[in-house]
Design a protein around this motif. Structure first.
Motif, PDB file in Angstrom:
ATOM      1  N   LEU A 147       0.828  -1.209   0.000  1.00 53.08           N
ATOM      2  CA  LEU A 147       0.000   0.000   0.000  1.00 53.08           C
ATOM      3  C   LEU A 147       0.866   1.264   0.000  1.00 53.08           C
ATOM      4  O   LEU A 147       0.556   2.234  -0.704  1.00 53.08           O
ATOM      5  N   ALA A 148       1.944   1.239   0.776  1.00 56.89           N
ATOM      6  CA  ALA A 148       2.852   2.392   0.803  1.00 56.89           C
ATOM      7  C   ALA A 148       3.508   2.596  -0.561  1.00 56.89           C
ATOM      8  O   ALA A 148       3.691   3.736  -1.018  1.00 56.89           O
ATOM      9  N   GLU A 149       3.849   1.495  -1.220  1.00 57.03           N
ATOM     10  CA  GLU A 149       4.441   1.573  -2.561  1.00 57.03           C
ATOM     11  C   GLU A 149       3.474   2.237  -3.531  1.00 57.03           C
ATOM     12  O   GLU A 149       3.871   3.088  -4.337  1.00 57.03           O
ATOM     13  N   MET A 150       2.204   1.872  -3.470  1.00 49.22           N
ATOM     14  CA  MET A 150       1.211   2.455  -4.377  1.00 49.22           C
ATOM     15  C   MET A 150       0.970   3.928  -4.081  1.00 49.22           C
ATOM     16  O   MET A 150       0.663   4.716  -4.986  1.00 49.22           O
ATOM     17  N   THR A 151       1.106   4.304  -2.813  1.00 49.91           N
ATOM     18  CA  THR A 151       0.876   5.694  -2.415  1.00 49.91           C
ATOM     19  C   THR A 151       1.850   6.637  -3.114  1.00 49.91           C
ATOM     20  O   THR A 151       1.547   7.816  -3.331  1.00 49.91           O
TER      21      THR A 151
END
Length: 219
Positions: A147-151
């Motif tokens: 999720l952090a990567e997509m953010t």
């Protein structure tokens, strides 16, 4: 000068002190009970005895527990935990896609997957409650990392990352579901695995329909 009290006043004071003491004890017991639930590992049954304790005729060796639907194994509990965690990160990922994705098809697929995961999550929680399995309330550390990567991504970069991560995750949970479905002795878990499998199959097909599934997502 110390104030003196009559007999009636003295009794009232004693009752008030006992009342405050009971409130303090009750509060302490409530906090202890809450900590007990929070500190129990996911997959532990509510009120279940320790392994090898047959006082309830429930828990058997190896973490298997007798239920009215058949024996419940550690693998059965793991399935519920993993399906729950899948929804806990894929629903927010689907919401991110509505603001960050470039492809209309990726946005459409993301919305459908998020909506279906909401229904699957409700099913998962209902089954877990019947079987007294405690579920996690947040994604795994790896899923939080995704999720952090997509953010940090927008446009085509987001599209590629979204499809890569979700397709790989669905392939992994597909294997877990298939294994549990083949081996479980619990009729509730068996039926749940079949329902979950339909969702996962649908989601993999939806992700593949974007045309962005790479070989790395299939490995």
């Amino acid at each position: 000068m110390r104030k003196s009290y009559g007999i009636g006043e003295a009794r009232l004071l004693r009752r008030m002190r006992r009342g405050r003491l009971l409130l303090v004890v009750a509060a302490a017991l409530t906090v202890a009970a809450a900590l007990f639930v929070v500190m129990r590992p996911p997959g532990s049954g509510v009120g279940a005895p320790a392994d090898g304790d047959m006082s309830r005729g429930g828990m058997l060796a190896g973490g298997t527990e007798d239920t009215r639907w058949g024996r419940l194994s550690a693998s059965d509990r793991t399935l519920l935990v993993k399906v729950r965690q899948a929804g806990l990160w894929e629903m927010p990922a689907g919401q991110q896609a509505q603001q960050r994705a470039a492809s209309p098809r990726v946005k459409e697929v993301a919305a459908m997957i998020a909506e279906q995961h909401a229904r699957l999550d409700e099913d998962t929680r209902a089954v877990a409650q019947r079987l007294e399995v405690i579920l996690p309330s947040e994604p795994s550390q790896q899923q939080k990392g995704w999720l952090a990567e997509m953010t940090d991504r927008y446009g085509n970069s987001f599209d590629d990352t979204f499809v890569l991560r979700l397709r790989a995750a669905h392939g992994a949970v597909f294997s877990v579901i298939a294994t549990v479905r083949a081996k479980t002795e619990n009729s509730e878990i068996r039926a749940f695995a079949e329902r979950a499998m339909k969702y996962v199959n649908t989601h993999m097909s939806l992700l593949e329909s974007t045309g962005l599934v790479s070989k790395s997502a299939l490995s």
